[in-house]
Design a protein around this motif. Structure first.
Motif: not given
Length: 349
Positions: A197, A199, A202-203, A216, A236, A240-241, A243-244
């Motif tokens: 996780g 974040v 991931i992005y 994840i 995070w 947030e996790v 959502k990503a």
């Protein structure tokens, strides 16, 4: 002191070979010998002039990985290898013979710093991150074994010891190298990468625009539970996790897998299942339920088969795609970190 060239792409090889003033095609030949034909000595590279082979042998090493220990499951479907690199650091690599092909699970770090309560990899912390060449050496070790059976590595999961996102640049360099025609010509679609996780990672991966499957490690439906078992959640949060993960699925059109280790009386209740269903509603996602693999250093236990099935039934009724992971290698402690921990104990004794 000789320079190790294993793990260099053709651009890096060309730079290393500059003093020899070789034609460009020699670089590709050497890469193919190392990555496709398994050469570990320049003397094996028979389409190179003998004098050149001797000069290269004097200047460079081709360092791969040495087998320290091997465990095989009783059903013959899972083998776990402890591989050691030149500095003495050892990592675990697992071969899983699946109905759809041969899958290799590789480590991206020696140990792990993420501190997840249920994972043996975190017990001794992280020794260091692996280089692209060391990750490639894990795969080629398995591939060389399979060649003897006229088989190959079909899929690859970056789910062994370590957090790939904390070694992002080397992991991506490794995946790009694996994809090169002079290496394994390995499809990105056959790669799954797991994160606890992280974040920003991931992005970053989303912006690479590669068809890599993202897994994840969620393991909880809310921050209260996740804070207790996954320290990364303090940085995070779960919203947030998720959502990503949702954005990753939307951008790549690849179904995200949420790994969920079921731990008795921690995260396996009916209320947890309902909460998880609400959290993931509407996502292009799948939940992979994993009954916890016992780790002697941790006092966390596996739920009963009835509780596991009840958890799955609730998710299914809420239209969440979910499966219970088919266990492989339980009898050889195939969960990441366990063989390495035993090896470290024996060598410290």
């Amino acid at each position: 002191m000789k320079t190790n060239i294993f793990g260099l792409d053709t651009e890096g090889l060309a730079e290393a070979l500059k003093p020899f003033k070789l034609p460009a095609y020699r670089t590709k030949q050497i890469a193919e010998w190392m990555y496709q034909k398994g050469a570990v000595h320049f003397s094996d590279m028979t389409n190179l002039p003998k004098k050149l082979r001797e000069e290269l042998e004097a200047a460079f090493d081709i360092n791969r990985a040495k087998l320290v220990e091997q465990w095989d499951s009783s059903d013959g479907k899972t083998s776990k290898y402890l591989l050691e690199f030149n500095d003495g650091v050892a990592v675990e690599t697992v071969l899983m013979r699946q109905p759809y092909g041969n899958s290799v699970c590789i480590s991206t770090q020696a140990g792990c710093a993420m501190g997840c309560a249920f994972c043996a990899s975190t017990v001794n912390g992280v020794a260091r991150s692996l280089t692209r060449g060391e990750m490639l050496a894990e795969v080629l070790f398995i591939d060389d074994l399979l060649k003897k059976e006229d088989k190959k590595v079909d899929t690859m999961v970056l789910m062994g010891s370590g957090e790939p996102m904390m070694n992002y640049d080397e992991v991506m360099a490794f995946l790009h190298l694996m994809h090169e025609p002079y290496c394994k010509n390995f499809s990105y679609r056959n790669v799954a990468l797991s994160t606890s996780g992280v974040v920003p990672g991931i992005y970053r991966l989303m912006e690479e625009n590669l068809p890599i499957t993202l897994s994840i490690s969620l393991h909880a439906p809310n921050d209260t539970v996740r804070d207790k078992i996954m320290p990364v959640n303090k940085k995070w949060k779960i919203a947030e996790v998720v959502k990503a993960g949702k954005l990753y699925g939307e951008k790549t059109k690849r179904r995200v897998t949420y790994e969920y280790i079921l731990i008795e009386n921690v995260n396996d209740g009916e209320e947890h299942a309902r909460e998880l269903s609400h959290l993931l509603h509407g996502q292009l996602a799948n939940v992979n339920l994993i009954p916890i693999n016992p780790v002697t250093e941790r006092a966390l236990f596996r739920p009963s088969a009835e509780r596991i099935q009840r958890f799955l039934d609730i998710l299914t009724r809420q239209h969440i795609s979910a499966t219970i992971r088919k266990e492989m290698g339980t009898d050889i402690q195939a969960a990441c970190g366990q063989l390495r921990n035993q090896y470290m104990k024996e060598n410290d004794a």
